[in-house]
Enzyme design. Structure first.
Site, PDB file in Angstrom:
ATOM      1  N   HIS A  47       0.797  -1.239   0.000  1.00  0.00           N
ATOM      2  CA  HIS A  47       0.000   0.000   0.000  1.00  0.00           C
ATOM      3  C   HIS A  47       0.821   1.277   0.000  1.00  0.00           C
ATOM      4  O   HIS A  47       0.253   2.364   0.091  1.00  0.00           O
ATOM      5  CB  HIS A  47      -0.933   0.049   1.206  1.00  0.00           C
ATOM      6  CG  HIS A  47      -2.017  -0.976   1.190  1.00  0.00           C
ATOM      7  ND1 HIS A  47      -3.276  -0.713   0.723  1.00  0.00           N
ATOM      8  CD2 HIS A  47      -2.013  -2.269   1.560  1.00  0.00           C
ATOM      9  CE1 HIS A  47      -4.019  -1.800   0.828  1.00  0.00           C
ATOM     10  NE2 HIS A  47      -3.262  -2.763   1.330  1.00  0.00           N
ATOM     11  N   THR A  77      -8.535   6.796  -1.687  1.00  0.00           N
ATOM     12  CA  THR A  77      -9.874   6.253  -1.913  1.00  0.00           C
ATOM     13  C   THR A  77     -10.936   7.317  -1.653  1.00  0.00           C
ATOM     14  O   THR A  77     -12.053   7.205  -2.161  1.00  0.00           O
ATOM     15  CB  THR A  77     -10.147   5.018  -1.020  1.00  0.00           C
ATOM     16  OG1 THR A  77      -9.640   5.285   0.286  1.00  0.00           O
ATOM     17  CG2 THR A  77      -9.474   3.781  -1.577  1.00  0.00           C
ATOM     18  N   LYS A 130     -14.705   8.294  -3.463  1.00  0.00           N
ATOM     19  CA  LYS A 130     -15.959   8.567  -2.741  1.00  0.00           C
ATOM     20  C   LYS A 130     -16.478   9.943  -3.118  1.00  0.00           C
ATOM     21  O   LYS A 130     -17.688  10.140  -3.326  1.00  0.00           O
ATOM     22  CB  LYS A 130     -15.725   8.486  -1.226  1.00  0.00           C
ATOM     23  CG  LYS A 130     -15.348   7.094  -0.754  1.00  0.00           C
ATOM     24  CD  LYS A 130     -14.733   7.084   0.638  1.00  0.00           C
ATOM     25  CE  LYS A 130     -14.005   5.749   0.853  1.00  0.00           C
ATOM     26  NZ  LYS A 130     -13.115   5.763   2.027  1.00  0.00           N
ATOM     27  N   LYS A 179       0.722  14.348   2.148  1.00  0.00           N
ATOM     28  CA  LYS A 179      -0.630  14.642   1.643  1.00  0.00           C
ATOM     29  C   LYS A 179      -0.845  16.146   1.459  1.00  0.00           C
ATOM     30  O   LYS A 179      -1.827  16.580   0.866  1.00  0.00           O
ATOM     31  CB  LYS A 179      -1.686  14.065   2.591  1.00  0.00           C
ATOM     32  CG  LYS A 179      -1.650  12.531   2.672  1.00  0.00           C
ATOM     33  CD  LYS A 179      -2.739  11.993   3.598  1.00  0.00           C
ATOM     34  CE  LYS A 179      -2.631  10.503   3.870  1.00  0.00           C
ATOM     35  NZ  LYS A 179      -3.269   9.673   2.823  1.00  0.00           N
ATOM     36  N   LYS A 212      -8.496  13.444   5.199  1.00  0.00           N
ATOM     37  CA  LYS A 212      -7.560  12.311   5.175  1.00  0.00           C
ATOM     38  C   LYS A 212      -6.632  12.482   6.349  1.00  0.00           C
ATOM     39  O   LYS A 212      -6.628  13.534   6.994  1.00  0.00           O
ATOM     40  CB  LYS A 212      -6.770  12.267   3.873  1.00  0.00           C
ATOM     41  CG  LYS A 212      -6.182  13.616   3.462  1.00  0.00           C
ATOM     42  CD  LYS A 212      -5.599  13.596   2.067  1.00  0.00           C
ATOM     43  CE  LYS A 212      -6.636  13.756   0.980  1.00  0.00           C
ATOM     44  NZ  LYS A 212      -6.923  12.545   0.229  1.00  0.00           N
ATOM     45  N   ARG A 213      -5.823  11.466   6.638  1.00  0.00           N
ATOM     46  CA  ARG A 213      -4.864  11.623   7.726  1.00  0.00           C
ATOM     47  C   ARG A 213      -3.956  12.812   7.490  1.00  0.00           C
ATOM     48  O   ARG A 213      -3.654  13.156   6.337  1.00  0.00           O
ATOM     49  CB  ARG A 213      -4.023  10.345   7.868  1.00  0.00           C
ATOM     50  CG  ARG A 213      -4.748   9.257   8.568  1.00  0.00           C
ATOM     51  CD  ARG A 213      -5.124   9.651   9.986  1.00  0.00           C
ATOM     52  NE  ARG A 213      -3.968   9.621  10.841  1.00  0.00           N
ATOM     53  CZ  ARG A 213      -3.737   8.692  11.753  1.00  0.00           C
ATOM     54  NH1 ARG A 213      -4.606   7.724  11.961  1.00  0.00           N
ATOM     55  NH2 ARG A 213      -2.643   8.716  12.491  1.00  0.00           N
TER      56      ARG A 213
END
Ligand code: OX2
Length: 804
Positions: A349, A643, A647, A541, A535-536
């Site tokens: 991942h 992901t 969504k 990110k 998100k985290r």
């Protein structure tokens, strides 16, 4: 199943009396939920039991999905949906005077995962059952879930998540199926005189009882009830020759007490190793025990079961299965190895170095002596076999042992028949870079499986207004066959339909605005553009890039308050690992900036920042349907897939995205006109690495705009961030900006300007939203698990899933 409202009401009243012996209005909301939850448990029992019985009778190949994290979300509504009785129960509840939505909200949301990896495991559980695949989850029943996040003075604080406080209606404890897991001690091999076989003798081990708790995973309208099995660590029963003390009990319980709050990060602690072996060993033991009850020979094992290793955390299933086949079943190494590699498959991942698990060899040898011996033998045989063909250097670089450590990803590739990445680009990078040596040795083992999401939870349940609109327009076939969503494209030029789509979005935004007003006392206007990043919190990110973009807008409005600006609400949801100092500084920065912006009258409601605390599956269900823009802005190459991008797309949000992870495939599906791309490509990022010629300071020196934005971090523009502002500023300029935030800033701002522009034409905006919805079926987890089933697990569903 069939159920009338009248029957439901009778059942509910009866169970309420059995459980509480009280009048209905004496019960708290949470007790009412427990009555309803227990009733649904009764309703699903038949289906669950029959599926298990059918699997035993027909001896279908079973898939076991091993994952150290699961994030199932609340199960009441999704179980009702899958059973086909959601509307009946909702109506019946109303007649009983119950507030159904309140009951749904009273269910604790099991936080047994950190983020995407855990949620993917749960989307897969849902899809396995819905696609009629005999799939089983295997994981850990953490006593406490991921911490609950609160903000105090803008700082993150972590509170315990006591999710089992009121019990868990969905689980069944199967004490009789417990297994013993051994840790520590010594082991040596002795030849058994009678059989002549080598058998291991264990001394002074610490034994832990693994007790399984099973939860039904229902398929959609198809009468399937699969099982997710979560293991809890308990004290073994007292024995004549050994007793356990209170202190032993506490030590054992610690193994499954808490989930490590790290996402995409390796934190090599002993307790984590214990967790990993604990659920791997218990899972494999119970699989073999169950298999043995129905089957004579183990030689067929590879044709009867598949074990999937979700990231490296369960990699010890490989030596554990070898241990059982060698020590307990007395197979030869080569036979055991053939079976093991046939059974096992592995998903990677991440390519982030800091997330790749490596356990010190001496730690493994001490804690799991027999497992260590087996890994040593795997390593030895790998070297013996491969060195003559691939040369000592490549083999040294790719063997399980290296630098005194056991490299778990390498062990996972070597001990399985399939390794997959989670998006096309990610798989390519695995082959090219992170696992290149093993790819050279085993090219046929590598394959891509782009992630997917279940539209049942993320559209049908989370976005009922959209679901109803789709039903009206294209019929309800999309609910079971997601590719039918594409038919909605026919209404792309139908202004009436586009107006309805806009109305649905507005309804969802109003609902979120109400929630924000109630929980944070911040007023937001649903007419504004909702720009979401959920998100985290992780440097890669790049929530920071988003923040710098907001600072720019703030500065522009301050400088020219009478210009026209598209009103915006920037919405964040993100937890930081408790020990991730930099991530926590970014949280403080966002909250401080929110405080400044939200209270500045010069903004005249044109800019608001909302940081919703405690991001979780259930909060995501509220935010996603209300998003206009979803930010997917990781540094190219760093986000394996993502992901939430899928969504958000399914809910008609347009992506603001870099060419990273699954964003690339989303672009290919919807077309580049229907999302907003910016930033460095992977090749450009890699070129900077190769040439080592990136200088953030130069960009700062050359661009007044960049300078103005970054200076706001350190010139008291934003009150309360003396330390954080300086640290973040330094991370960009003094330490040269590891994630190319400064490099991508101007192109990010340009993309944001395009968004503001595009938003002015609402008709066209809705057309783009519609394209996103139409192609979301391509990212359905149903399709993804079918690809796993065919290419990796070699299982087929029993019959076509029911379509209505
Ligand atoms: C995440 C990845 O970061 C994310 O990109 C991906 O979508 C998700 O897994 C599901 O595949 N821990 N979490 C992840 O990787 C690791 C390691």
């Amino acid at each position: 199943m069939k159920l009338t409202t009248a029957q439901f009401k009778t059942d509910y009243r009866k169970l309420l009396k059995t459980l509480y012996a009280e009048e209905q209005d004496e019960l708290s909301t949470s007790e009412q939920f427990l009555v309803l939850g227990n009733l649904v448990r009764q309703y699903l029992a038949d289906q669950w039991q029959q599926t298990t019985a059918e699997y035993n009778r027909t001896q279908r190949k079973q898939v076991y999905y091993f994952s150290i994290e699961f994030l199932p979300g609340r199960l009441l509504e999704s179980n009702l949906l899958n059973l086909g009785i959601l509307d009946t129960v909702r109506a019946g509840s109303k007649e009983l005077g119950l507030d159904f939505d309140q009951l749904v909200a009273a269910e604790p949301d099991p936080g047994l995962g950190n983020g995407g990896l855990g949620r993917l495991a749960s989307c897969f559980m849902d899809s396995l059952a819905s696609m009629q695949i005999a799939g089983n989850g295997n994981g850990i029943r953490y006593r406490y879930g991921l911490f609950k996040q609160a903000f105090i003075n803008g700082y993150q604080v972590e509170l315990p998540d006591d999710w089992l406080r009121n019990g868990n209606v969905w689980e069944v404890c199967k004490e009789s199926k417990a297994c013993t897991v051994r840790f520590g001690g010594n082991v040596y091999l002795r030849r058994d005189e009678a059989s002549g076989q080598l058998v291991p003798v264990y001394e002074n081990t610490q034994d832990v009882l693994a007790v399984p708790y099973d939860t039904a995973m229902l398929g959609y309208h198809n009468h399937v009830g699969n099982t997710m099995r979560l293991w809890s660590a308990e004290l073994p029963p007292q024995a004549d020759d050994h007793y356990y003390t209170q202190a032993d009990k506490a030590a054992v319980a610690r193994i499954t007490e808490v989930l490590y709050p790290d996402d995409s990060n390796y934190d090599g602690q002993l307790l984590r190793l214990h967790q990993e072996y604990f659920f791997s060993s218990a899972g494999v033991q119970s699989i073999i025990r169950h298999y043995r009850r129905h089957q004579q020979s183990l030689v067929d094992l590879g044709r009867q079961i598949a074990i999937h290793i979700n990231d490296t955390h369960p990699t010890l299933v490989i030596p554990e299965l070898m241990r059982i086949l060698l020590d307990e079943e007395h197979l030869d190494w080569s036979v055991a190895w053939r079976i093991t590699t046939q059974v096992m498959s592995y998903t990677n991942h991440t390519i982030l170095q800091e997330a790749l698990e490596k356990w010190p060899q001496d730690m493994l040898a001490r804690e799991l002596p027999r497992i260590y011996q087996i890994i040593a033998e795997i390593d030895r045989r790998f070297r013996v076999e491969m060195t003559p063909i691939y040369g000592a250097e490549r083999v040294q670089r790719s063997a399980p042992f290296g630098d005194g450590q056991v490299r778990m990803a390498y062990l996972a590739v070597i001990g399985s028949h399939s390794t997959n990445g989670v998006a096309k680009l990610h798989t390519e990078l695995l082959q090219r870079d992170v696992l290149a040596d093993l790819y050279a040795i085993y090219p046929e083992r590598f394959n891509n499986k782009t992630n997917g999401i279940t539209l049942r939870r993320w559209v049908q349940l989370a976005n009922k207004p959209l679901s109803e609109l789709l039903d009206q327009q294209i019929g309800s076939g999309w609910r079971s066959a997601s590719s039918e969503l594409e038919t909605v494209k026919a209404y792309q030029n139908d202004p009436a339909f586009l107006a309805k789509l806009a109305q649905v979005k507005l309804t969802n935004k109003q609902r979120l605005a109400d929630y924000v007003a109630a929980t944070l006392q911040i007023k937001i206007d649903p007419i504004a553009l909702f720009d979401v990043q959920i998100k985290r919190l992780h440097a890669y990110k790049r929530q920071l890039l988003h923040v710098l973009g907001i600072i720019d807008l703030y500065q522009r409005i301050k400088a020219a308050p009478d210009e026209h600006y598209q009103a915006r609400v920037h919405i964040f949801g993100a937890k930081a690992a408790p020990s991730y100092y930099y991530a926590k500084e970014i949280i403080k920065l966002i909250n401080a900036l929110a405080d400044l912006v939200n209270h500045d009258p010069a903004m005249r409601d044109r800019l608001k920042i909302v940081f919703l605390p405690n991001y979780s599956v259930s909060l995501a269900e509220k935010i996603i349907p209300a998003a206009d823009i979803g930010e997917q802005i990781s540094t190219a190459s760093k986000e394996a897939s993502g992901t939430s991008n899928m969504k958000l797309m399914a809910n008609g949000a347009l992506a603001l995205a870099t060419l990273d992870g699954a964003n690339i495939e989303i672009r290919d599906a919807v077309g580049a006109d229907n999302l907003f791309l910016f930033g460095l490509t992977v090749d450009e990022v890699y070129a900077y690495y190769a040439q080592q010629n990136y200088r953030a300071q130069t960009l700062y020196d050359q661009s007044p705009r960049i300078r103005r934005i970054l200076d706001a971090l350190v010139d008291d523009t934003i009150p309360g961030i003396q330390t954080e502002g300086r640290d973040i500023y330094d991370s960009l300029l003094r330490f040269n900006d590891d994630y190319f935030v400064v490099r991508d800033l101007e192109s990010y701002l340009a993309a944001q300007a395009q968004i503001d522009q595009a938003y002015q034409d609402q008709n066209q905006w809705q057309q783009r939203a519609l394209e996103n919805i139409a192609f979301a079926g391509r990212f359905s987890a149903d399709k993804t698990v079918n690809r796993y089933a065919e290419d990796i697990w070699h299982v087929h569903h029993q019959s076509r899933p029911e379509t209505k």
